[in-house]
Design a protein around this motif. Structure first.
Motif, PDB file in Angstrom:
ATOM      1  N   TRP A  44       0.823  -1.207   0.000  1.00  0.00           N
ATOM      2  CA  TRP A  44       0.000   0.000   0.000  1.00  0.00           C
ATOM      3  C   TRP A  44       0.856   1.257   0.000  1.00  0.00           C
ATOM      4  CZ3 TRP A  44      -4.549   0.518  -1.714  1.00  0.00           C
ATOM      5  CH2 TRP A  44      -5.512  -0.474  -1.568  1.00  0.00           C
ATOM      6  N   VAL A  45       2.019   1.226   0.663  1.00  0.00           N
ATOM      7  CA  VAL A  45       2.902   2.394   0.646  1.00  0.00           C
ATOM      8  C   VAL A  45       3.291   2.735  -0.787  1.00  0.00           C
ATOM      9  CG1 VAL A  45       5.203   3.228   1.279  1.00  0.00           C
ATOM     10  CG2 VAL A  45       3.790   2.088   2.992  1.00  0.00           C
ATOM     11  N   VAL A  46       3.536   1.707  -1.590  1.00  0.00           N
ATOM     12  CA  VAL A  46       3.879   1.923  -2.994  1.00  0.00           C
ATOM     13  C   VAL A  46       2.623   2.131  -3.834  1.00  0.00           C
ATOM     14  CG1 VAL A  46       4.980   0.896  -5.031  1.00  0.00           C
ATOM     15  CG2 VAL A  46       5.992   0.584  -2.771  1.00  0.00           C
ATOM     16  N   GLY A  47       1.616   1.279  -3.608  1.00  0.00           N
ATOM     17  CA  GLY A  47       0.431   1.281  -4.464  1.00  0.00           C
ATOM     18  C   GLY A  47      -0.517   2.436  -4.253  1.00  0.00           C
ATOM     19  N   ALA A  48      -0.531   3.037  -3.060  1.00  0.00           N
ATOM     20  CA  ALA A  48      -1.464   4.144  -2.801  1.00  0.00           C
ATOM     21  C   ALA A  48      -1.195   5.315  -3.736  1.00  0.00           C
ATOM     22  CB  ALA A  48      -1.351   4.593  -1.343  1.00  0.00           C
ATOM     23  N   HIS A  49       0.065   5.580  -4.019  1.00  0.00           N
ATOM     24  CA  HIS A  49       0.436   6.686  -4.916  1.00  0.00           C
ATOM     25  C   HIS A  49      -0.086   6.443  -6.322  1.00  0.00           C
ATOM     26  CE1 HIS A  49       2.987   9.152  -7.518  1.00  0.00           C
ATOM     27  NE2 HIS A  49       3.262   9.908  -6.472  1.00  0.00           N
ATOM     28  N   THR A  50       0.206   5.271  -6.873  1.00  0.00           N
ATOM     29  CA  THR A  50      -0.199   4.976  -8.251  1.00  0.00           C
ATOM     30  C   THR A  50      -1.711   4.802  -8.357  1.00  0.00           C
ATOM     31  OG1 THR A  50       0.316   2.635  -7.843  1.00  0.00           O
ATOM     32  CG2 THR A  50       1.997   3.971  -8.927  1.00  0.00           C
ATOM     33  N   LEU A  51      -2.356   4.288  -7.306  1.00  0.00           N
ATOM     34  CA  LEU A  51      -3.809   4.134  -7.341  1.00  0.00           C
ATOM     35  C   LEU A  51      -4.489   5.499  -7.384  1.00  0.00           C
ATOM     36  CD1 LEU A  51      -6.367   2.435  -7.192  1.00  0.00           C
ATOM     37  CD2 LEU A  51      -6.145   2.425  -4.702  1.00  0.00           C
ATOM     38  N   ALA A  52      -4.063   6.421  -6.526  1.00  0.00           N
ATOM     39  CA  ALA A  52      -4.653   7.764  -6.533  1.00  0.00           C
ATOM     40  C   ALA A  52      -4.375   8.476  -7.853  1.00  0.00           C
ATOM     41  CB  ALA A  52      -4.087   8.585  -5.368  1.00  0.00           C
ATOM     42  N   ALA A 384      -6.206  17.945 -25.296  1.00  0.00           N
ATOM     43  CA  ALA A 384      -4.857  17.448 -25.014  1.00  0.00           C
ATOM     44  C   ALA A 384      -4.715  17.001 -23.561  1.00  0.00           C
ATOM     45  CB  ALA A 384      -3.824  18.534 -25.322  1.00  0.00           C
ATOM     46  N   GLY A 385      -5.395  17.711 -22.644  1.00  0.00           N
ATOM     47  CA  GLY A 385      -5.316  17.328 -21.242  1.00  0.00           C
ATOM     48  C   GLY A 385      -5.908  15.957 -20.997  1.00  0.00           C
ATOM     49  N   VAL A 386      -7.050  15.676 -21.627  1.00  0.00           N
ATOM     50  CA  VAL A 386      -7.673  14.363 -21.491  1.00  0.00           C
ATOM     51  C   VAL A 386      -6.806  13.297 -22.160  1.00  0.00           C
ATOM     52  CG1 VAL A 386      -9.677  12.964 -22.097  1.00  0.00           C
ATOM     53  CG2 VAL A 386      -9.986  15.306 -21.295  1.00  0.00           C
ATOM     54  N   GLY A 387      -6.247  13.639 -23.343  1.00  0.00           N
ATOM     55  CA  GLY A 387      -5.362  12.685 -24.009  1.00  0.00           C
ATOM     56  C   GLY A 387      -4.148  12.361 -23.162  1.00  0.00           C
ATOM     57  N   ALA A 388      -3.542  13.393 -22.578  1.00  0.00           N
ATOM     58  CA  ALA A 388      -2.415  13.176 -21.682  1.00  0.00           C
ATOM     59  C   ALA A 388      -2.858  12.402 -20.447  1.00  0.00           C
ATOM     60  CB  ALA A 388      -1.806  14.516 -21.273  1.00  0.00           C
ATOM     61  N   GLY A 389      -4.087  12.680 -19.980  1.00  0.00           N
ATOM     62  CA  GLY A 389      -4.608  11.956 -18.830  1.00  0.00           C
ATOM     63  C   GLY A 389      -4.762  10.475 -19.115  1.00  0.00           C
ATOM     64  N   VAL A 390      -5.245  10.138 -20.316  1.00  0.00           N
ATOM     65  CA  VAL A 390      -5.366   8.725 -20.685  1.00  0.00           C
ATOM     66  C   VAL A 390      -3.987   8.083 -20.743  1.00  0.00           C
ATOM     67  CG1 VAL A 390      -6.037   7.131 -22.524  1.00  0.00           C
ATOM     68  CG2 VAL A 390      -7.536   9.036 -21.920  1.00  0.00           C
ATOM     69  N   ASN A 391      -3.014   8.789 -21.331  1.00  0.00           N
ATOM     70  CA  ASN A 391      -1.643   8.276 -21.383  1.00  0.00           C
ATOM     71  C   ASN A 391      -1.127   7.983 -19.972  1.00  0.00           C
ATOM     72  OD1 ASN A 391       1.171   8.009 -22.744  1.00  0.00           O
ATOM     73  ND2 ASN A 391       1.488   9.586 -21.190  1.00  0.00           N
ATOM     74  N   ASP A 392      -1.349   8.925 -19.057  1.00  0.00           N
ATOM     75  CA  ASP A 392      -0.879   8.739 -17.683  1.00  0.00           C
ATOM     76  C   ASP A 392      -1.706   7.689 -16.951  1.00  0.00           C
ATOM     77  OD1 ASP A 392       0.927  10.771 -18.200  1.00  0.00           O
ATOM     78  OD2 ASP A 392      -0.439  12.324 -17.507  1.00  0.00           O
ATOM     79  N   ALA A 393      -2.998   7.627 -17.284  1.00  0.00           N
ATOM     80  CA  ALA A 393      -3.875   6.664 -16.607  1.00  0.00           C
ATOM     81  C   ALA A 393      -3.481   5.231 -16.937  1.00  0.00           C
ATOM     82  CB  ALA A 393      -5.331   6.917 -16.997  1.00  0.00           C
ATOM     83  N   VAL A 394      -3.178   4.965 -18.214  1.00  0.00           N
ATOM     84  CA  VAL A 394      -2.825   3.587 -18.567  1.00  0.00           C
ATOM     85  C   VAL A 394      -1.480   3.194 -17.949  1.00  0.00           C
ATOM     86  CG1 VAL A 394      -4.195   3.599 -20.683  1.00  0.00           C
ATOM     87  CG2 VAL A 394      -1.805   4.297 -20.790  1.00  0.00           C
ATOM     88  N   ARG A 395      -0.553   4.145 -17.852  1.00  0.00           N
ATOM     89  CA  ARG A 395       0.699   3.864 -17.147  1.00  0.00           C
ATOM     90  C   ARG A 395       0.431   3.550 -15.676  1.00  0.00           C
ATOM     91  NH1 ARG A 395       5.670   6.756 -19.141  1.00  0.00           N
ATOM     92  NH2 ARG A 395       5.314   7.354 -21.292  1.00  0.00           N
ATOM     93  N   SER A 396      -0.396   4.395 -15.056  1.00  0.00           N
ATOM     94  CA  SER A 396      -0.658   4.226 -13.625  1.00  0.00           C
ATOM     95  C   SER A 396      -1.485   2.985 -13.346  1.00  0.00           C
ATOM     96  CB  SER A 396      -1.376   5.467 -13.085  1.00  0.00           C
ATOM     97  OG  SER A 396      -0.594   6.615 -13.293  1.00  0.00           O
ATOM     98  N   LEU A 397      -2.449   2.692 -14.221  1.00  0.00           N
ATOM     99  CA  LEU A 397      -3.237   1.472 -14.046  1.00  0.00           C
ATOM    100  C   LEU A 397      -2.342   0.240 -14.149  1.00  0.00           C
ATOM    101  CD1 LEU A 397      -6.499   2.253 -16.058  1.00  0.00           C
ATOM    102  CD2 LEU A 397      -6.316   1.819 -13.612  1.00  0.00           C
ATOM    103  N   GLY A 398      -1.446   0.259 -15.133  1.00  0.00           N
ATOM    104  CA  GLY A 398      -0.510  -0.860 -15.258  1.00  0.00           C
ATOM    105  C   GLY A 398       0.378  -0.983 -14.039  1.00  0.00           C
ATOM    106  N   SER A 399       0.885   0.153 -13.546  1.00  0.00           N
ATOM    107  CA  SER A 399       1.749   0.143 -12.361  1.00  0.00           C
ATOM    108  C   SER A 399       1.000  -0.373 -11.137  1.00  0.00           C
ATOM    109  CB  SER A 399       2.285   1.548 -12.092  1.00  0.00           C
ATOM    110  OG  SER A 399       3.033   2.035 -13.184  1.00  0.00           O
ATOM    111  N   THR A 400      -0.218   0.151 -10.933  1.00  0.00           N
ATOM    112  CA  THR A 400      -1.011  -0.255  -9.778  1.00  0.00           C
ATOM    113  C   THR A 400      -1.341  -1.738  -9.833  1.00  0.00           C
ATOM    114  OG1 THR A 400      -1.989   1.955  -9.697  1.00  0.00           O
ATOM    115  CG2 THR A 400      -3.109   0.227  -8.463  1.00  0.00           C
TER     116      THR A 400
END
Length: 533
Positions: A44-52, A384-400
């Motif tokens: 959770w210490v690691v995952g809480a960051h990527t989950l949020a 562009a913000g939503v597109g960048a958000g999707v890019n970051d979301a898929v990275r974070s979802l994969g990480s989480t």
């Protein structure tokens, strides 16, 4: 030259985000001793960051499009700074995990803002591709610089310094952003989608909780299965809502663009394997190989150098080759790296880990730039913000998902091996903590050896017996840890192979049709947004 100055400030903010994600990795052993963290709490210490970050990044990207991307970047920096202070003064696991989640929420505003501002500033297509590649490379390097900084801070201070160390970086970036970064926003950006935000956040949290708790409670535990089912239902409802919402947080229509969908899926698979497995490397380097935190951080930096080299090669290769072949090379390099890691034994030398880090770093650098470029080229600049958000979301979802799933697989293998070991979790003199984590087993063995009686002949025999039990506990814990590490490495290698097949079979070729589509999209992509905010 102003665009490159903007890129420099954005890279500073992005480096801060990368460091935030991993600076605590080398501090986890000390935090476990100081705060009494269990295996699930470590995740959770690691995952809480990527989950949020994953839960909030789409809504934050939309907010930046509407209210101002520079303002979103500044807001994220303020939240990250405040969260760093809260984490530094936390007195228990709950406070640390809450601070990490708050840092992830701040990162959710910062990451899409950096990428969407970059696309706004670099209007020339060739320079924009180069800038996006640099962005992706800096993001990867920052993740691997974190352990080095964390190791140095631990050598001189304590784990709390890993939080305090963020504060001057935040203040420096806050000083530079208003001076260098131009304001930009989209006047006609869609309205917020609070229903989608609530459904996605609750669903993701439930699914991640179930994976993290499964090794301790059991994979067939009623509570675990019920929470997982609720999470999946909420995510399904969220997708149905997004299809009908007047202003969806997640524009599902973009996924009809095959290049966009395949690039997003490839990034998610890459970060699933990368973050999920490298999360365990800290414990291997410090617990099995006996490195200091700084030594472990320096070793991890090899991967950062690999990412930088891979990003440079990617920038050069995409000028002459299709993005699909560069991505295939990157994912193949990562697959080979995890296969190498899967052969690790107690007798393996440091060279194996060095080669692994080089291969996985170069692979990440090769894959990240082209995949991010494909995602951003498919999105109109107004979103562009939503597109960048999707890019970051898929990275974070994969990480989480990687931390949750691979961490759970590892904990299951480790606990099973220790429960059946003669000198381990079920052996004489050892308690349940040894079955929970490698560091608990090492601490228990040290206590066992220190408490062995000395003096009389009988006592000497008892001491020899307890010393032997301690040695067997250490050996069994190391073997169990490596068994779990090898299992997660095999899973990660398979995930990367799936990514290779996906890119080869589904990513469209960049032929005449693709070039024509880019020509049609160019006026949209280079349109200047409103200058307010």
């Amino acid at each position: 030259m102003r665009p490159w100055g903007v890129l420099g400030v954005l890279s500073l903010a992005l480096m801060l985000l990368g460091v935030d994600q991993t600076v605590l990795n080398v501090a986890l052993p000390e935090m476990q001793d100081d705060l009494g963290l269990g295996a699930a709490q470590l995740q959770w210490v690691v995952g809480a960051h990527t989950l949020a970050l994953a839960a909030g990044v789409l809504a934050a990207g939309n907010w930046g499009d509407r209210r101002g991307r520079r303002g979103a970047l500044i807001a994220g920096l303020v939240v990250c700074g405040a969260a760093s202070v809260l984490g530094a003064v936390a007195e228990g696991p709950t406070g640390v995990i809450a601070a990490r989640a708050l840092m992830g929420a701040g990162a959710a505003f910062m990451m899409p803002a950096t990428l969407s501002i970059l696309v706004h500033v670099f209007t020339d297509a060739a320079r924009q591709r180069l800038a996006v590649t640099i962005w992706a490379t800096v993001a990867g390097v920052g993740v691997l610089v974190g352990p080095v900084l964390g190791g140095w801070l631990l050598e001189h201070y304590s784990w709390r310094a890993c939080f305090w160390g963020n504060v001057p970086l935040v203040l420096l970036t806050l000083l530079c952003v208003p001076l260098v970064v131009p304001p930009c926003r989209e006047e006609e950006a869609p309205a917020p989608d609070p229903v989608g935000l609530i459904l996605s956040s609750a669903g993701l949290s439930a699914v991640v909780w179930s994976f993290i708790q499964a090794p301790a409670r059991g994979w067939t535990d009623g509570v675990v299965l019920a929470v997982a089912a609720v999470g999946l239902v909420l995510l399904a409802v969220m997708l149905c809502w997004e299809r009908r919402a007047p202003a969806p947080m997640l524009p599902l229509g973009l996924f009809r663009h095959r290049g966009y969908a395949v690039a997003a899926a490839s990034l998610s698979l890459l970060f699933f394997a990368l973050v999920g497995s490298t999360f365990l490397l800290t414990f291997y380097l410090q617990g099995v190989r006996g490195m200091t935190p700084l030594g472990a951080g320096r070793t991890m930096l090899i991967g950062g150098l690999g990412v930088a080299v891979g990003g440079l090669i990617s920038a050069l290769a995409t000028r002459r080759a299709e993005a699909r072949w560069v991505m295939v090379a990157g994912l193949s390099s990562c697959a080979g790296a995890f296969l190498l890691l899967a052969g690790t034994t107690t007798g393996s030398g440091a060279g194996r880990i060095h080669v692994f880090l080089v291969l996985v770093g170069v692979g990440a650098g090769l894959t990240g730039g082209p995949a991010t470029g494909l995602i951003m080229r498919a999105v109109p600049q107004g979103r562009a913000g939503v597109g960048a958000g999707v890019n970051d979301a898929v990275r974070s979802l994969g990480s989480t998902a990687g931390v949750a799933v691979l961490g759970s697989v590892f904990n299951t293998v480790y606990s099973g091996r220790m429960a059946g070991a003669s000198g381990g979790g079920s052996g004489q003199g050892s308690g349940g903590g040894a079955r929970d984590h490698l560091l608990s087993a090492l601490a228990e063995a040290k206590l066992m050896a220190a408490s062995a009686p000395v003096g009389s002949t009988g006592g000497g025999q008892s001491r020899a017996h307890r010393m032997e039990l301690a040695r067997r506990l250490v050996d069994d814990a190391a073997q169990a840890f490596l068994a779990g590490l090898r299992t997660t490495a095999w899973v990660s290698a398979c995930v990367c192979v799936v990514g290779v097949c996906l890119v080869l079979l589904a990513l469209p070729r960049e032929g005449r049709k693709a070039k024509a589509a880019d020509a049609v999209a160019a006026p949209v992509l280079t349109a200047r947004p409103g200058e307010a905010g």
